[in-house]
Design a protein around this motif. Structure first.
Motif, short mmCIF file in Angstrom:
data_model
loop_
_atom_site.label_atom_id
_atom_site.label_comp_id
_atom_site.label_asym_id
_atom_site.label_seq_id
_atom_site.Cartn_x
_atom_site.Cartn_y
_atom_site.Cartn_z
N GLY A 25 0.81 -1.21 0.00
CA GLY A 25 0.00 0.00 0.00
C GLY A 25 0.84 1.26 0.00
N GLY A 26 0.15 2.39 -0.04
CA GLY A 26 0.82 3.65 -0.32
C GLY A 26 1.36 4.40 0.87
N THR A 27 1.94 3.73 1.86
CA THR A 27 2.60 4.41 2.97
C THR A 27 3.98 3.82 3.16
N GLY A 28 4.85 4.60 3.80
CA GLY A 28 6.19 4.11 4.07
C GLY A 28 6.18 2.86 4.93
N GLY A 29 5.20 2.76 5.83
CA GLY A 29 5.12 1.59 6.70
C GLY A 29 4.96 0.29 5.94
N HIS A 30 4.28 0.34 4.80
CA HIS A 30 4.14 -0.85 3.96
C HIS A 30 5.28 -0.96 2.96
N MET A 31 5.70 0.17 2.41
CA MET A 31 6.65 0.15 1.29
C MET A 31 8.08 -0.15 1.73
N PHE A 32 8.51 0.32 2.89
CA PHE A 32 9.90 0.14 3.28
C PHE A 32 10.26 -1.33 3.52
N PRO A 33 9.41 -2.13 4.21
CA PRO A 33 9.73 -3.57 4.31
C PRO A 33 9.75 -4.24 2.94
N ALA A 34 8.85 -3.81 2.04
CA ALA A 34 8.85 -4.37 0.69
C ALA A 34 10.15 -4.03 -0.02
N GLN A 35 10.63 -2.81 0.16
CA GLN A 35 11.90 -2.41 -0.46
C GLN A 35 13.04 -3.26 0.05
N SER A 36 13.06 -3.51 1.36
CA SER A 36 14.12 -4.34 1.94
C SER A 36 14.11 -5.75 1.35
#
Length: 358
Positions: A4-15
Motif C-alpha cells: 500500500g501507499g505508505t512508508g510503513g508498507h513500502m519500506f519492508p517491501a523495499q528491503s
C-alpha cells in the motif's frame, strides 16, 4: 510483491526486494499512485506497476460505491498478468492496493503470504489471513484471527538503514545537537502543531544548540517552517526526507509516530526516541508497536490524548539534560533490533515458493 501507499508498507517491501534481487530473483512491485512516491529507493531492476484498487474507508459515498468496481477491475488485470508471467510466489505488505494481487494469486492458486508490520493485523491482511500460505509478523506477539498461525520474522529495514546499524551515538551536550521529527503520512498534523512550540519553549541553554529536521505534510510546510524561523530555530522542514537513515544516525533524539517501520529503524540505528502513537490507528496498534522500546528503556511514550507542547517540552528537556541517560536509551534501542528480519522473511518466502513447485 504488493504494498500500500505508505512508508510503513513500502519500506519492508523495499528491503525484501533488495535482498531477493541479490539472490537472483526477479521482483515485481504492485502498488498505487500513493505508493509510487516511495519507489525512488527501490533497486532499478525492480519492475514497478501501478494497479487500480480502492478503499472503503476513504472518500464520499460515490467513491465508496465505486470501490468494488475498481477492486474488481484491478483483480482482473492482475489475474491476466499473472496468467502470462506465472510468478513463483506473491507477498502482500498491507494496504488496499494489495487486494488485486493477493486476490489474483488466490484465484490462480499461486503460493502467497502476507507480512504484517504491526502488532494488530490491518484490514486487508486480516481479510486474507486465512487464505494465504503464511502470515509473517513484524511485531510479536501479533493479534491474529482464530486458527491462524503467525511466523515471527521481525520488520525488515532498508539497506540504507542496515548500513548505519549501531552508528556511534554522541549524547547531547553544549554543542550542536539534532532532533529528527518524522510523522508518517497518517496523523502527522498534530506533530506539526505541537512539536515546534514545544521546542521553542525549551530553555535557551538547550535551544541555542538545537537543529531540527522536521518532516511535515505538504499543506503544513509553510506554517511549520515559518514558525521555526520566527523563533530563530535552525530547522529543515520538508514533506519527505529521502535520507532519513543519515539524519537519524546524526540525531541525538527522534520524535516520531510509532509506526512499525519507524520503530524498526530507530532500533536498528539505536537512538533515544519520544514516541507519539497515532490515536486513530486500528486496534491502537501503534501503542502496541512502541511497548518494546518503552519496556527496554529506549523510548518515552506520550499518548496523543495527553499531548501538548508543555508536556512534550518536558520530555525533550529530560533527554537533552541527561546525556548519560540518553546514551543508555540509545544502547537499549539497539537491543530491540532484529537485524536478520529480511533474511528470515526471505527464507519463509522461498519455502512457500518451493512448496508450490511440489
Amino acid at each position: 510483491m504488493a504494498a500500500g501507499g505508505t512508508g510503513g508498507h513500502m519500506f519492508p517491501a523495499q528491503s525484501l526486494a533488495e535482498h531477493m534481487l541479490r539472490q537472483g530473483w526477479r521482483v515485481k512491485l504492485s502498488t498505487d499512485a500513493r505508493g509510487a512516491r516511495y519507489t525512488g529507493g527501490f533497486p532499478h531492476s525492480t519492475q514497478i506497476e501501478q494497479i487500480a484498487s480502492a478503499s472503503f474507508a476513504r472518500g464520499g459515498i460515490a467513491a465508496k460505491l465505486m470501490a468494488p468496481l475498481r477492486i474488481a477491475a484491478g483483480t482482473l488485470a492482475a489475474t491476466w498478468r499473472m496468467l502470462r508471467e506465472r510468478p513463483d510466489v506473491v507477498i502482500g505488505f498491507g494496504g488496499y492496493p494489495t487486494i488485486p494481487a493477493l486476490a489474483a494469486a488466490w484465484i490462480l492458486r499461486i503460493p502467497r503470504a502476507v507480512h504484517e508490520q504491526n502488532g494488530v493485523l490491518g484490514r486487508v491482511n486480516r481479510l486474507f489471513a486465512k487464505h494465504v500460505d503464511a502470515v509473517a509478523c513484524g511485531t510479536w506477539p501479533t493479534d491474529l484471527p482464530e486458527g491462524v498461525q503467525g511466523h515471527y520474522v521481525g520488520n525488515p529495514v532498508r539497506a540504507a538503514v542496515a548500513e548505519r546499524a549501531g552508528a556511534g551515538y554522541i549524547p547531547p551536550g553544549d554543542y550542536p545537537i539534532s532532533i529528527l521529527v518524522i510523522g508518517g503520512s497518517q496523523g502527522a498534523r498534530i506533530l506539526s502543531d505541537v512539536v515546534p512550540p514545544a521546542i521553542a519553549s525549551l530553555p535557551m541553554e538547550i535551544l541555542r544548540n538545537i537543529r531540527v529536521a522536521h518532516q511535515a505534510r505538504g499543506e503544513d510546510l509553510e506554517r511549520v517552517g515559518r514558525y521555526y524561523a520566527e523563533h530563530d530555530i535552525d530547522a529543515d522542514v520538508q514533506e519527505f526526507f529521502r535520507d532519513v537513515p543519515r539524519r537519524m544516525s546524526e540525531a541525538q533524539l527522534v520524535i516520531s509516530r510509532a509506526g512499525a517501520s519507524s520503530i524498526a529503524d530507530i532500533a536498528m540505528i539505536g537512538r533515544p526516541s519520544i514516541l507519539i502513537p497515532y490515536g486513530a490507528a486500528a486496534g491502537d496498534h501503534q501503542t502496541a508497536n512502541a511497548q518494546g522500546l518503552k519496556e527496554a528503556g529506549a523510548a518515552i511514550i506520550v499518548p496523543e490524548s495527553r499531548l501538548d507542547h508543555t508536556a512534550l517540552a518536558q520530555q525533550i528537556e529530560t533527554v537533552m539534560t541527561h546525556p548519560e541517560g540518553a546514551g543508555q536509551m540509545a544502547r537499549a534501542a539497539l537491543k530491540c533490533a532484529v537485524p536478520d528480519a529480511t533474511q528470515a522473511l526471505a527464507e519463509l518466502i522461498e519455502t512457500i515458493a518451493q512448496k508450490g513447485e511440489g
